[in-house]
Enzyme design. Structure first.
Site, PDB file in Angstrom:
ATOM      1  N   LYS A  53      40.868  39.370  43.908  1.00 56.10           N
ATOM      2  CA  LYS A  53      40.920  40.102  42.758  1.00 56.10           C
ATOM      3  C   LYS A  53      42.275  40.931  42.696  1.00 56.10           C
ATOM      4  O   LYS A  53      43.062  41.099  41.779  1.00 56.10           O
ATOM      5  CB  LYS A  53      39.637  40.843  42.670  1.00 56.10           C
ATOM      6  CG  LYS A  53      38.475  40.179  42.065  1.00 56.10           C
ATOM      7  CD  LYS A  53      37.129  41.039  42.368  1.00 56.10           C
ATOM      8  CE  LYS A  53      35.872  40.023  42.015  1.00 56.10           C
ATOM      9  NZ  LYS A  53      34.698  40.627  42.275  1.00 56.10           N
ATOM     10  N   GLN A  97      32.525  46.370  44.331  1.00 60.92           N
ATOM     11  CA  GLN A  97      31.999  44.997  44.736  1.00 60.92           C
ATOM     12  C   GLN A  97      30.663  44.988  45.022  1.00 60.92           C
ATOM     13  O   GLN A  97      30.227  45.850  46.034  1.00 60.92           O
ATOM     14  CB  GLN A  97      32.967  44.570  45.989  1.00 60.92           C
ATOM     15  CG  GLN A  97      32.895  43.317  46.347  1.00 60.92           C
ATOM     16  CD  GLN A  97      32.832  41.957  45.232  1.00 60.92           C
ATOM     17  OE1 GLN A  97      33.994  42.011  44.469  1.00 60.92           O
ATOM     18  NE2 GLN A  97      32.029  41.045  45.305  1.00 60.92           N
ATOM     19  N   ASP A 120      33.363  44.947  34.850  1.00 56.41           N
ATOM     20  CA  ASP A 120      32.264  44.059  35.193  1.00 56.41           C
ATOM     21  C   ASP A 120      31.124  43.662  34.099  1.00 56.41           C
ATOM     22  O   ASP A 120      30.589  42.834  34.179  1.00 56.41           O
ATOM     23  CB  ASP A 120      31.432  44.373  36.417  1.00 56.41           C
ATOM     24  CG  ASP A 120      31.918  43.391  37.537  1.00 56.41           C
ATOM     25  OD1 ASP A 120      32.597  42.371  37.402  1.00 56.41           O
ATOM     26  OD2 ASP A 120      31.410  43.799  38.801  1.00 56.41           O
TER      27      ASP A 120
END
Ligand code: NAP
Length: 299
Positions: A53, A97, A120
């Site tokens: 990422k 994460q 997200d």
């Protein structure tokens, strides 16, 4: 002949659009897009994802910041970091994460991210905006947003008259995917572990989406002839034919046999997988444009 939907190619075109939009935003407003990724602990798979990422964010022209916290980080320490990122005007996207170490309450952390920085798309405000059709201010969960782009490659934006079946009802994928298909006018069924006669339900689908986490569960006779099949599953299985101790990735769909029946299908790997990271970049670009009062790019 079945069309194999090339997720890598679609993801690359999303990344190109993000790069262009990011450069134009900086040129016109001086705003440099910023993505902060937070990782707690030393799970190797999570570190691999976070590394990928970060590299992609830099390639897109973002300022990419990684906060690596030790496994013993407390809830209070992590909450404080998220709070400081919420307040940092140079950060437009915050990603924590998952999974977090077991002693941490992941849900509380996700819900503490400012919804306009929740790239997200997991905050309840963003889930609610998707459910009510507010695409102008919400952020959509990355994997369903990416899967939807693949559906659009085959069917266009308007799915009127088409039956869609999503197998799986997770907050991360199944529910938002069903909402996206519904918003595009498909007639949507969400199936799950309590669904009766799943094969028959699946066979009614013009667009069949599998997000279950069971290797090759969807067989050829679950697929309506001519259907589009989107395989979200990522399952690692033993592959003794490749040598002792070797493994390979398969989806939730028995790809070879389903390809004999479907008109279009995503492979695993190389289908939905590459779209997730691309849509994370897309969401970050959208968030930065909104923060700068500019019209965000459309994907
Ligand atoms: P999840 O939270 O475990 O949800 C799985 C869903 O499948 C649940 O709704 C469950 O039903 C349903 N299910 C389980 N067994 C079933 C069965 N035998 N028949 C019918 N339905 C069944 O998983 P997820 O996070 O949605 O992920 C699903 C898959 O997608 C996994 O393989 C994951 O690795 C993959 N994934 C890929 C990406 C990507 O980037 N490509 C991103 C996210 C996830 P109940 O609700 O009734 O238990």
């Amino acid at each position: 002949m079945v069309e194999i939907i090339d997720g890598k190619q679609v993801a690359a075109s999303v990344i190109d659009a993000v790069k262009t939009a990011t450069a134009v935003l900086e040129k016109n407003t001086g705003v440099k897009t910023g993505l902060a990724v937070v990782i707690v602990g030393d799970d190797p798979a999570s570190h691999t994802y976070v590394g990928a990422k970060g590299r992609m964010a830099k390639e897109c022209g973002f300022t990419s910041i990684q906060h690596t916290l030790p496994a013993e980080t407390t809830q209070g320490e992590l909450a404080k970091l998220v709070q400081s990122l919420n307040e940092d005007a140079s950060i437009h996207g915050i990603l924590v994460q998952l999974p977090l170490p077991k002693h941490l309450n992941a849900e509380a952390i996700i819900q503490s991210i400012r919804p306009d920085k929740d790239v997200d798309g997991l905050h309840v405000v963003n889930a609610g905006k998707l459910a009510t059709g507010d695409f102008a201010t919400g952020l959509i969960s990355c994997t369903p947003a990416g899967a939807m782009l693949l559906v659009r490659r085959i069917h266009g934006k308007d799915l009127s008259g088409l039956n869609a079946v999503v197998i799986g009802r997770s907050n991360l994928f199944g529910k938002p995917m069903a909402q996206l298909l519904l918003a595009a006018n498909a007639t949507v069924t969400t199936a799950h572990s309590r669904t009766k006669d799943l094969a028959t339900v699946a066979r009614g689908a013009d667009i069949l989406v599998a997000a279950v986490g069971r290797p090759e569960m969807v067989k050829a006779d679950w697929v309506k002839p001519g259907a589009t099949v989107i395989d979200v599953g990522i399952n690692r299985i033993a592959a003794p034919e490749r040598g002792e101790g070797r493994s390979r990735l398969v989806g939730d769909v028995a790809f070879a046999e389903a390809s004999e029946v479907a008109a279009a299908i995503t492979p695993v790997p190389g289908g939905v997988g590459p779209m997730t990271i691309a849509m994370l970049m897309a969401n970050t670009a959208i968030a930065a444009h909104r923060a700068a009062g500019q019209t965000p790019p459309k994907f």
